[in-house]
Write a protein that holds these residues in place. Structure first.
Motif, short mmCIF file in Angstrom:
data_model
loop_
_atom_site.label_atom_id
_atom_site.label_comp_id
_atom_site.label_asym_id
_atom_site.label_seq_id
_atom_site.Cartn_x
_atom_site.Cartn_y
_atom_site.Cartn_z
N PRO A 1 -28.34 4.53 -50.68
CA PRO A 1 -29.22 4.84 -49.54
C PRO A 1 -30.38 3.88 -49.44
CG PRO A 1 -29.07 6.69 -51.04
CD PRO A 1 -28.22 5.59 -51.60
N ALA A 2 -30.86 3.71 -48.23
CA ALA A 2 -31.89 2.69 -47.98
C ALA A 2 -33.28 3.26 -47.88
CB ALA A 2 -31.56 1.97 -46.69
N ALA A 3 -33.70 4.08 -48.77
CA ALA A 3 -35.06 4.55 -48.64
C ALA A 3 -35.67 4.70 -49.97
CB ALA A 3 -35.11 5.86 -47.89
N PHE B 1 -37.52 10.36 -56.03
CA PHE B 1 -37.35 9.33 -55.01
C PHE B 1 -37.63 9.85 -53.62
CE2 PHE B 1 -35.32 7.59 -58.59
CZ PHE B 1 -35.46 6.22 -58.46
N GLY B 2 -38.15 8.96 -52.79
CA GLY B 2 -38.31 9.23 -51.38
C GLY B 2 -37.09 8.69 -50.65
N GLU B 3 -37.03 8.97 -49.40
CA GLU B 3 -35.91 8.50 -48.60
C GLU B 3 -36.44 7.63 -47.47
OE1 GLU B 3 -34.04 12.11 -47.35
OE2 GLU B 3 -33.44 12.61 -49.38
N PRO B 4 -35.88 6.49 -47.28
CA PRO B 4 -34.80 5.89 -48.06
C PRO B 4 -35.35 5.21 -49.31
CG PRO B 4 -35.37 4.44 -46.27
CD PRO B 4 -36.23 5.66 -46.13
N ALA B 5 -34.48 4.67 -50.12
CA ALA B 5 -34.87 3.95 -51.34
C ALA B 5 -34.02 2.69 -51.47
CB ALA B 5 -34.67 4.84 -52.55
N LEU B 6 -34.59 1.71 -52.15
CA LEU B 6 -33.89 0.45 -52.36
C LEU B 6 -33.88 0.10 -53.84
CD1 LEU B 6 -35.49 -1.77 -49.56
CD2 LEU B 6 -33.23 -0.71 -49.56
N TRP C 1 -46.51 11.46 -54.91
CA TRP C 1 -46.01 10.09 -55.12
C TRP C 1 -44.50 10.11 -55.35
CZ3 TRP C 1 -48.87 5.91 -54.22
CH2 TRP C 1 -50.26 6.04 -54.24
N ARG C 2 -43.78 9.27 -54.60
CA ARG C 2 -42.33 9.14 -54.73
C ARG C 2 -41.96 7.66 -54.83
NH1 ARG C 2 -42.77 13.66 -55.92
NH2 ARG C 2 -41.92 15.49 -54.91
N ILE C 3 -40.90 7.38 -55.55
CA ILE C 3 -40.38 6.03 -55.70
C ILE C 3 -39.56 5.69 -54.46
CG2 ILE C 3 -38.88 4.52 -57.05
CD1 ILE C 3 -39.40 6.54 -59.43
N HIS C 4 -39.87 4.54 -53.86
CA HIS C 4 -39.10 4.09 -52.70
C HIS C 4 -38.36 2.78 -52.95
CE1 HIS C 4 -40.19 6.97 -49.51
NE2 HIS C 4 -41.24 7.15 -50.28
N GLU C 5 -38.74 2.09 -54.01
CA GLU C 5 -38.05 0.84 -54.30
C GLU C 5 -38.16 0.53 -55.78
OE1 GLU C 5 -37.72 -3.69 -52.54
OE2 GLU C 5 -39.19 -2.32 -51.71
N ILE C 6 -37.07 0.02 -56.34
CA ILE C 6 -37.04 -0.45 -57.73
C ILE C 6 -36.60 -1.90 -57.68
CG2 ILE C 6 -36.00 -0.20 -60.00
CD1 ILE C 6 -35.43 2.73 -59.25
N ILE C 7 -37.39 -2.76 -58.30
CA ILE C 7 -37.09 -4.19 -58.29
C ILE C 7 -36.97 -4.69 -59.73
CG2 ILE C 7 -37.89 -6.47 -57.56
CD1 ILE C 7 -39.76 -4.84 -55.58
N ALA C 8 -35.83 -5.27 -60.08
CA ALA C 8 -35.68 -5.88 -61.39
C ALA C 8 -36.69 -7.03 -61.45
CB ALA C 8 -34.26 -6.40 -61.58
N THR C 9 -37.46 -7.06 -62.53
CA THR C 9 -38.59 -8.00 -62.65
C THR C 9 -38.52 -8.70 -64.01
OG1 THR C 9 -39.91 -6.44 -61.35
CG2 THR C 9 -41.10 -8.19 -62.49
N ASP C 10 -38.69 -10.01 -64.02
CA ASP C 10 -38.76 -10.70 -65.30
C ASP C 10 -39.92 -10.11 -66.10
OD1 ASP C 10 -36.67 -12.33 -64.56
OD2 ASP C 10 -37.93 -14.04 -64.04
N VAL C 11 -39.72 -9.90 -67.38
CA VAL C 11 -40.73 -9.27 -68.23
C VAL C 11 -42.04 -10.04 -68.20
CG1 VAL C 11 -41.28 -8.58 -70.60
CG2 VAL C 11 -39.00 -8.17 -69.69
#
Length: 196
Positions: free
Chosen positions: A22-24, A92-97, A179-189
């Motif tokens: 889903p995209a939120a 999570f919120g909607e949508p999520a990425l 507070w809800r998570i809407h996006e998770i981004i893989a990030t270099d440490v």
């Protein structure tokens, strides 16, 4: 659940492709985001006192910022402590990425988020994966309802040994439900967001 995301990122790196995310605010897609710069306006020739008061009231105090940062950290800590995909989807919120180096996954509903985590956890079980825990973290408030949370996720095996460390940045939004998570981004440490 962070370990689940860490696992997801690794799975994605190995070509694991999820097409129904889903995209939120779910455990979503691997989509990057950009923050547009506000237009620069001319300085007013007169001071509108009511506007100045409203701006001052909208600007969080240091005490509020510390409290919000603690609240945001509490949300992510609880998320990481959750090992059930259905319970994790509630963060999570909607949508999520979900954004990984190789793809972006959009999750439209909590059911999509739950399904994403179910598949992710199942794909990691064979390597002995048990859960993930939070490592170093940083919180940056972007405004009163939007924040970035960067952390090192430590993926653990069922025998208690460490499997891997991965960086993630979460975009959170504060609405009526908190507070809800809407996006998770893989990030270099070494590229985690700096704290306020």
């Amino acid at each position: 659940m962070l370990s689940v995301l860490t696992s997801a990122t690794s799975a994605l790196s190995r070509g694991f492709l999820l097409t129904t995310l889903p995209a939120a605010v779910g455990l979503g897609a691997t989509i990057g985001f950009s923050v547009a710069q506000p237009n620069q306006a001319e300085a007013p020739t007169t001071i509108d006192r009511s506007a100045s008061v409203q701006l001052a009231q909208a600007t969080p105090s240091t005490t509020t910022s510390v409290s919000e940062k603690d609240t945001i950290h509490g949300v992510l800590s609880s998320y990481y402590d959750t090992r059930d995909p259905a319970a994790a989807s509630a963060f999570f919120g909607e949508p999520a990425l979900i954004v990984s180096p190789n793809q972006v996954v959009a999750l439209s509903t909590r059911a999509d988020v739950e399904a994403f985590f179910d598949k992710l956890v199942a794909s990691r079980k064979g390597s002995g994966y048990s859960h993930s825990k939070l490592g170093d973290h940083r919180v940056k408030l972007l405004n009163s309802t939007t924040a970035l949370y960067s952390t090192v996720a430590i993926r653990m095996k069922a025998d208690g040994t460490e499997m891997q460390r991965s960086g993630f940045t979460y975009l959170l939004h504060k609405g009526d439900a908190g507070w809800r998570i809407h996006e998770i981004i893989a990030t270099d440490v070494d590229k985690l967001v700096s704290a306020d």
